[in-house]
Each structure stands twice: as C-alpha cells, then as structure tokens.
Motif scaffolding. Structure first.
Motif, PDB file in Angstrom:
ATOM      1  N   LEU A   1      24.072  33.323 115.689  1.00 52.70           N
ATOM      2  CA  LEU A   1      25.212  32.846 116.476  1.00 52.70           C
ATOM      3  C   LEU A   1      24.746  31.923 117.596  1.00 52.70           C
ATOM      4  O   LEU A   1      25.377  30.894 117.869  1.00 52.70           O
ATOM      5  N   VAL A   2      23.641  32.278 118.256  1.00 53.70           N
ATOM      6  CA  VAL A   2      23.096  31.430 119.316  1.00 53.70           C
ATOM      7  C   VAL A   2      22.660  30.080 118.737  1.00 53.70           C
ATOM      8  O   VAL A   2      22.991  29.020 119.274  1.00 53.70           O
ATOM      9  N   ASN A   3      21.928  30.112 117.615  1.00 49.62           N
ATOM     10  CA  ASN A   3      21.523  28.857 116.974  1.00 49.62           C
ATOM     11  C   ASN A   3      22.742  28.054 116.529  1.00 49.62           C
ATOM     12  O   ASN A   3      22.768  26.819 116.626  1.00 49.62           O
ATOM     13  N   GLY A   4      23.770  28.760 116.039  1.00 50.58           N
ATOM     14  CA  GLY A   4      24.990  28.089 115.624  1.00 50.58           C
ATOM     15  C   GLY A   4      25.687  27.399 116.785  1.00 50.58           C
ATOM     16  O   GLY A   4      26.268  26.323 116.618  1.00 50.58           O
ATOM     17  N   CYS A   5      25.602  27.999 117.976  1.00 47.01           N
ATOM     18  CA  CYS A   5      26.195  27.369 119.161  1.00 47.01           C
ATOM     19  C   CYS A   5      25.459  26.079 119.512  1.00 47.01           C
ATOM     20  O   CYS A   5      26.093  25.080 119.911  1.00 47.01           O
ATOM     21  N   PHE A   6      24.135  26.076 119.369  1.00 50.54           N
ATOM     22  CA  PHE A   6      23.381  24.842 119.601  1.00 50.54           C
ATOM     23  C   PHE A   6      23.727  23.791 118.537  1.00 50.54           C
ATOM     24  O   PHE A   6      23.883  22.604 118.856  1.00 50.54           O
ATOM     25  N   TYR A   7      23.825  24.230 117.284  1.00 49.19           N
ATOM     26  CA  TYR A   7      24.251  23.300 116.237  1.00 49.19           C
ATOM     27  C   TYR A   7      25.615  22.714 116.575  1.00 49.19           C
ATOM     28  O   TYR A   7      25.853  21.507 116.416  1.00 49.19           O
ATOM     29  N   ALA A   8      26.542  23.576 117.027  1.00 49.72           N
ATOM     30  CA  ALA A   8      27.900  23.120 117.332  1.00 49.72           C
ATOM     31  C   ALA A   8      27.899  22.125 118.485  1.00 49.72           C
ATOM     32  O   ALA A   8      28.566  21.078 118.423  1.00 49.72           O
ATOM     33  N   MET A   9      27.136  22.420 119.551  1.00 50.75           N
ATOM     34  CA  MET A   9      27.098  21.525 120.710  1.00 50.75           C
ATOM     35  C   MET A   9      26.538  20.162 120.331  1.00 50.75           C
ATOM     36  O   MET A   9      27.084  19.119 120.704  1.00 50.75           O
ATOM     37  N   LEU A  10      25.432  20.164 119.587  1.00 55.28           N
ATOM     38  CA  LEU A  10      24.784  18.898 119.245  1.00 55.28           C
ATOM     39  C   LEU A  10      25.590  18.120 118.207  1.00 55.28           C
ATOM     40  O   LEU A  10      25.749  16.904 118.321  1.00 55.28           O
ATOM     41  N   SER A  11      26.105  18.830 117.208  1.00 49.49           N
ATOM     42  CA  SER A  11      26.894  18.128 116.195  1.00 49.49           C
ATOM     43  C   SER A  11      28.205  17.630 116.790  1.00 49.49           C
ATOM     44  O   SER A  11      28.732  16.595 116.354  1.00 49.49           O
ATOM     45  N   LEU A  12      28.721  18.321 117.806  1.00 52.11           N
ATOM     46  CA  LEU A  12      29.928  17.853 118.485  1.00 52.11           C
ATOM     47  C   LEU A  12      29.678  16.497 119.144  1.00 52.11           C
ATOM     48  O   LEU A  12      30.491  15.569 119.011  1.00 52.11           O
ATOM     49  N   GLY A  13      28.548  16.377 119.852  1.00 53.16           N
ATOM     50  CA  GLY A  13      28.216  15.095 120.476  1.00 53.16           C
ATOM     51  C   GLY A  13      28.062  13.984 119.451  1.00 53.16           C
ATOM     52  O   GLY A  13      28.545  12.864 119.642  1.00 53.16           O
ATOM     53  N   LEU A  14      27.426  14.311 118.323  1.00 51.05           N
ATOM     54  CA  LEU A  14      27.277  13.324 117.253  1.00 51.05           C
ATOM     55  C   LEU A  14      28.630  12.931 116.669  1.00 51.05           C
ATOM     56  O   LEU A  14      28.890  11.756 116.409  1.00 51.05           O
ATOM     57  N   ALA A  15      29.500  13.936 116.483  1.00 55.56           N
ATOM     58  CA  ALA A  15      30.812  13.661 115.902  1.00 55.56           C
ATOM     59  C   ALA A  15      31.669  12.820 116.842  1.00 55.56           C
ATOM     60  O   ALA A  15      32.403  11.937 116.401  1.00 55.56           O
ATOM     61  N   VAL A  16      31.587  13.091 118.149  1.00 59.40           N
ATOM     62  CA  VAL A  16      32.345  12.305 119.130  1.00 59.40           C
ATOM     63  C   VAL A  16      31.908  10.845 119.076  1.00 59.40           C
ATOM     64  O   VAL A  16      32.730   9.927 119.024  1.00 59.40           O
ATOM     65  N   ILE A  17      30.591  10.628 119.068  1.00 58.11           N
ATOM     66  CA  ILE A  17      30.066   9.256 119.080  1.00 58.11           C
ATOM     67  C   ILE A  17      30.369   8.537 117.769  1.00 58.11           C
ATOM     68  O   ILE A  17      30.784   7.370 117.766  1.00 58.11           O
ATOM     69  N   PHE A  18      30.204   9.239 116.637  1.00 55.94           N
ATOM     70  CA  PHE A  18      30.485   8.568 115.358  1.00 55.94           C
ATOM     71  C   PHE A  18      31.981   8.398 115.152  1.00 55.94           C
ATOM     72  O   PHE A  18      32.448   7.337 114.729  1.00 55.94           O
ATOM     73  N   GLY A  19      32.755   9.442 115.458  1.00 54.79           N
ATOM     74  CA  GLY A  19      34.189   9.381 115.214  1.00 54.79           C
ATOM     75  C   GLY A  19      34.897   8.352 116.072  1.00 54.79           C
ATOM     76  O   GLY A  19      35.852   7.723 115.625  1.00 54.79           O
ATOM     77  N   LEU A  20      34.432   8.163 117.309  1.00 52.28           N
ATOM     78  CA  LEU A  20      35.115   7.250 118.223  1.00 52.28           C
ATOM     79  C   LEU A  20      34.431   5.882 118.329  1.00 52.28           C
ATOM     80  O   LEU A  20      35.083   4.895 118.640  1.00 52.28           O
ATOM     81  N   LEU A  21      33.107   5.843 118.093  1.00 51.37           N
ATOM     82  CA  LEU A  21      32.387   4.573 118.230  1.00 51.37           C
ATOM     83  C   LEU A  21      31.836   4.055 116.913  1.00 51.37           C
ATOM     84  O   LEU A  21      31.359   2.928 116.834  1.00 51.37           O
ATOM     85  N   ASN A  22      31.836   4.918 115.867  1.00 53.64           N
ATOM     86  CA  ASN A  22      31.329   4.516 114.553  1.00 53.64           C
ATOM     87  C   ASN A  22      29.831   4.201 114.580  1.00 53.64           C
ATOM     88  O   ASN A  22      29.362   3.309 113.883  1.00 53.64           O
ATOM     89  N   VAL A  23      29.087   4.949 115.413  1.00 58.20           N
ATOM     90  CA  VAL A  23      27.636   4.760 115.543  1.00 58.20           C
ATOM     91  C   VAL A  23      26.935   6.049 115.131  1.00 58.20           C
ATOM     92  O   VAL A  23      27.281   7.140 115.613  1.00 58.20           O
ATOM     93  N   ILE A  24      25.952   5.948 114.226  1.00 63.12           N
ATOM     94  CA  ILE A  24      25.124   7.096 113.859  1.00 63.12           C
ATOM     95  C   ILE A  24      24.016   7.202 114.902  1.00 63.12           C
ATOM     96  O   ILE A  24      23.062   6.428 114.895  1.00 63.12           O
ATOM     97  N   ASN A  25      24.143   8.159 115.801  1.00 59.00           N
ATOM     98  CA  ASN A  25      23.272   8.231 116.974  1.00 59.00           C
ATOM     99  C   ASN A  25      22.054   9.120 116.714  1.00 59.00           C
ATOM    100  O   ASN A  25      22.057  10.310 117.021  1.00 59.00           O
TER     101      ASN A  25
END
Length: 294
Positions: free
Chosen positions: A19-43
């Motif tokens: 669950l702890v590792n999943g929270c880190f996955y969620a936080m990091l993938s959230l940042g990636l999704a925000v940047i790709f979804g709104l800016l269309n950049v694979i960061n």
C-alpha cells in the motif's frame, strides 16, 4: 492464523508495504498524468524531480537545520520553480513537435541531474530520519502499524484525490482541460493559457518532489532513487490510461497492493508483476483501463 500457509501478520505486513509503495506509484503517476494529459508531454524527468525533492529535504536538514515539516512544503515549491524554468526555457518550444522530442529532452535532463548529484554525493544512500512526531508504531491487535507509514498513506491519498477534484470538478480544472484542447478559444475569454501551462508543469514537478520528501525517511536518499522507480511508474500510467488522473491514482494503489501480495506468495515474480499486468491490459484494452478510446 495462516492463510494458504502464510502467517496472517506476515501477509498484512506485506499488504501495508504494498500500500505504501502503491501510494508512491499513485503520487508519481499522477504527476505524469497531469503533465501528459494537460500538456501532451511525456515527462521522463519525473524520476529526477522525485529524487531532487528527497535531496532538498536532506540538504535542508543537514545544511540549514530545517525540519521535515518545513521541507515537506519548501522542497516541492523549489522543485516546482525548477520545473517552471524547464518549461519556459526548453519544453515550450517542443509542444507542436512529435512526442519523441519531449521524451528525449526530459531524458537528457534526467541524466544531467543524476550526474550532478552523483558527482557531489556518490551513489551510496544518505540517511534521513523519521520526524519525532511520527516515530514508533501503533498496535492494531492484528498487526503493528508504523506511524510514519500510516502518515505516508494518508498524505499521499489526500494530495492525490485533492488534485483529481481540482482538475475534474472545478472551474480551474475546466479551464486547464479546455486550454489544452482549444487554447485560442480559451484565450478569447481572457485566460492566460501560456501561464496556465507553465504553472501546470510546475505543479506536476512539485507533486514528484512531495513524493520524494515522503520517501526520504523510508528509503535512503540516493541519486538513483528516481531511475529505479520511474519505469514502474510509466507502466502504471500506461495501465491506467495515458492522461487519466483518476486512472493513475487507482491503478498505482492497486498495483502496489498486487506487488505486496506477490511478494508473499511468489517473491520471484514481484519485480515483474507490474509489467505482466501491463502486457495483459494492453492486449485487452490498448488505451488503458481508464483511457479514452480513439
């Protein structure tokens, strides 16, 4: 008590770790999704930004005597400003080009930042102590729950779902989504779209740094900590659906838990189970679980 020959306490311990590792996955993938979804950049630089957040927390404590709580706010702000500089000076010129150019640029930034920190601190990890208020553990009867790990789960989920709410349910989020799909129309309503794009990238960078500060007391702070995690995080984003905010959060948490259970029943598979799930999902639904079919 045992389940399939595994002691219940050991299973719950691995579930908590997952669950702890999943929270880190969620936080990091959230940042990636925000940047790709709104800016269309694979960061690809997201792992380096995560590492910088952890190092800024460590540097704040060792060089300036700043405590964990101060750096939990300050480190994401500093990394967010760094992200804004990247967007304004480099990424801005690549938005109309193929995704590959943004990927190569951010990969180069990753190598540069990792090399810079390795030249000063080497590859051996630097310890960062758990804040005094969160030391110790709580006996739940069926397991011992470390207080800091409980805080990581609470803080991560709070930030993830607050971000989802702002982007999906508020007027600001509507402007962000509209600005990426039809910037000229949004600018006609008086919205400064370039500034909005810049702040969005800065916010994505700050999310990665926030995860880095949360991770610092759990794992040793190292220049390689981001690169060791970022491939799994990209797999999470692909499974959830590129650009899907809610998909990244739910998929990250679920895959962390699956990884934890795999360590109990088949430890040899735990390092690759995320990629097996990704392969299966892509065969069934190429756009990801929560992605939009084109």
């Amino acid at each position: 008590m045992e389940i399939f020959g595994v002691p219940l306490q050991a299973m719950l311990g691995q579930l908590l770790l997952g669950l702890v590792n999943g929270c880190f996955y969620a936080m990091l993938s959230l940042g990636l999704a925000v940047i790709f979804g709104l800016l269309n950049v694979i960061n690809f630089a997201h792992g380096a930004l995560y590492m910088m957040g952890a190092f800024f927390a460590w540097m704040g404590m060792n060089y300036f005597g700043l405590n964990y709580w101060t750096m939990l706010v300050l480190a994401p702000l500093l990394v967010g400003v760094f992200g804004i500089v990247i967007e304004k000076t480099m990424l801005r010129w690549l938005y109309k080009l193929d995704h590959l150019y943004g990927l190569l640029l951010t990969f180069g930034i990753t190598l540069l930042m990792e090399g810079l920190f390795r030249s000063f601190y080497g590859v051996s990890g630097q310890p960062y102590s758990v804040p005094e208020a969160l030391t110790g553990a709580t006996n739940l009867g069926f397991m011992i729950l470390p207080n800091y790990r409980a805080w990581v789960v609470f803080a991560s989920l709070s930030v993830c779902f607050a971000t989802w709410f702002v982007i999906e349910k508020t007027k600001l989020g509507a402007y962000l989504r509209a600005g990426t799909e039809n910037p000229k129309l949004v600018e006609a309503f008086g919205v400064n779209v370039p500034l909005m794009v810049t702040l969005t990238y800065g916010f994505g960078a700050a999310l990665a740094a926030f995860a880095g500060v949360l991770a610092a007391p759990i794992i040793q702070v190292s220049p390689l900590m981001g690169s060791n995690l970022i491939i799994s995080v990209f797999a999470v984003v692909v499974i959830g659906g590129m650009g899907s905010i809610l998909g990244s959060i739910l998929t990250g948490i679920a895959l962390g838990v699956i990884e934890g259970f795999t360590r109990v029943f088949y430890p040899e598979l735990s390092a690759t189970v995320v990629f097996i799930v990704m392969a299966v999902v892509l065969m069934i639904r190429p756009s990801g679980l929560f992605g939009k079919e084109k």
